[in-house]
Design a protein around this motif. Structure first.
Motif, PDB file in Angstrom:
ATOM      1  N   SER A   1      57.839  -5.671  22.708  1.00 26.19           N
ATOM      2  CA  SER A   1      56.740  -5.367  21.784  1.00 26.19           C
ATOM      3  C   SER A   1      55.959  -4.126  22.222  1.00 26.19           C
ATOM      4  O   SER A   1      55.120  -3.633  21.470  1.00 26.19           O
ATOM      5  N   ASP A   2      56.240  -3.626  23.419  1.00 22.74           N
ATOM      6  CA  ASP A   2      55.594  -2.406  23.904  1.00 22.74           C
ATOM      7  C   ASP A   2      56.396  -1.207  23.403  1.00 22.74           C
ATOM      8  O   ASP A   2      57.432  -0.855  23.954  1.00 22.74           O
ATOM      9  N   VAL A   3      55.912  -0.605  22.311  1.00 19.04           N
ATOM     10  CA  VAL A   3      56.616   0.484  21.640  1.00 19.04           C
ATOM     11  C   VAL A   3      55.816   1.767  21.775  1.00 19.04           C
ATOM     12  O   VAL A   3      54.607   1.787  21.566  1.00 19.04           O
ATOM     13  N   THR A   4      56.511   2.851  22.131  1.00 21.05           N
ATOM     14  CA  THR A   4      55.880   4.168  22.178  1.00 21.05           C
ATOM     15  C   THR A   4      56.667   5.121  21.282  1.00 21.05           C
ATOM     16  O   THR A   4      57.832   4.887  20.965  1.00 21.05           O
TER      17      THR A   4
ATOM     18  N   PRO B   1      54.158  10.135  25.496  1.00 15.98           N
ATOM     19  CA  PRO B   1      54.420   9.054  24.545  1.00 15.98           C
ATOM     20  C   PRO B   1      53.101   8.393  24.120  1.00 15.98           C
ATOM     21  O   PRO B   1      52.184   8.271  24.924  1.00 15.98           O
ATOM     22  N   THR B   2      53.045   7.988  22.865  1.00 18.29           N
ATOM     23  CA  THR B   2      51.837   7.354  22.350  1.00 18.29           C
ATOM     24  C   THR B   2      52.192   6.089  21.589  1.00 18.29           C
ATOM     25  O   THR B   2      53.341   5.880  21.219  1.00 18.29           O
ATOM     26  N   ARG B   3      51.192   5.251  21.388  1.00 20.15           N
ATOM     27  CA  ARG B   3      51.387   3.980  20.697  1.00 20.15           C
ATOM     28  C   ARG B   3      50.679   3.997  19.346  1.00 20.15           C
ATOM     29  O   ARG B   3      49.737   4.751  19.142  1.00 20.15           O
ATOM     30  N   GLN B   4      51.121   3.124  18.462  1.00 17.27           N
ATOM     31  CA  GLN B   4      50.486   2.985  17.162  1.00 17.27           C
ATOM     32  C   GLN B   4      49.008   2.647  17.322  1.00 17.27           C
ATOM     33  O   GLN B   4      48.155   3.185  16.625  1.00 17.27           O
ATOM     34  N   LYS B   5      48.712   1.820  18.294  1.00 16.89           N
ATOM     35  CA  LYS B   5      47.323   1.428  18.566  1.00 16.89           C
ATOM     36  C   LYS B   5      46.458   2.660  18.875  1.00 16.89           C
ATOM     37  O   LYS B   5      45.312   2.755  18.422  1.00 16.89           O
ATOM     38  N   ASP B   6      47.002   3.615  19.624  1.00 10.78           N
ATOM     39  CA  ASP B   6      46.264   4.841  19.955  1.00 10.78           C
ATOM     40  C   ASP B   6      45.916   5.616  18.687  1.00 10.78           C
ATOM     41  O   ASP B   6      44.808   6.126  18.545  1.00 10.78           O
TER      42      ASP B   6
END
Length: 95
Positions: free
Chosen positions: A64-67, A27-32
């Motif tokens: 708010s922690d979205v992957t 899983p990855t985040r938008q920030k990544d």
């Protein structure tokens, strides 16, 4: 164009790059994605969500922690039975 049914998936080069990033690093985040140089990742992620090739998962402890991860539709579109069938990054050669 990928897919053979009424829900064909048409992806731009940028969308394919973001999808590949998600597929290989999930899983990855938008920030990544943004840190990897995809400045408009939010827009592309929304497009991929609408096309049902990725899914959004929220942390139970922090909404708010979205992957983002791929979906079974991703496998179907690319003709894969599982993520294990994806080529290894080192095997990919641009021509």
């Amino acid at each position: 164009v990928f897919g053979t049914d009424a829900k064909e998936v048409k992806l731009s080069q940028e969308a394919l790059e973001v999808l590949a990033y998600v597929a290989y690093r999930q899983p990855t985040r938008q920030k990544d994605l943004e840190e990897a140089g995809k400045a408009n990742a939010a827009t592309v992620l929304r497009q991929l969500l609408r096309r049902q090739v990725i899914r959004l998962d929220r942390s139970e402890s922090d909404a708010s922690d979205v992957t983002y991860s791929t979906t079974p539709r991703f496998l179907e579109v690319f003709g894969l039975r599982s993520l294990d069938e994806m080529p290894l990054p080192e095997d990919l050669v641009l021509k």
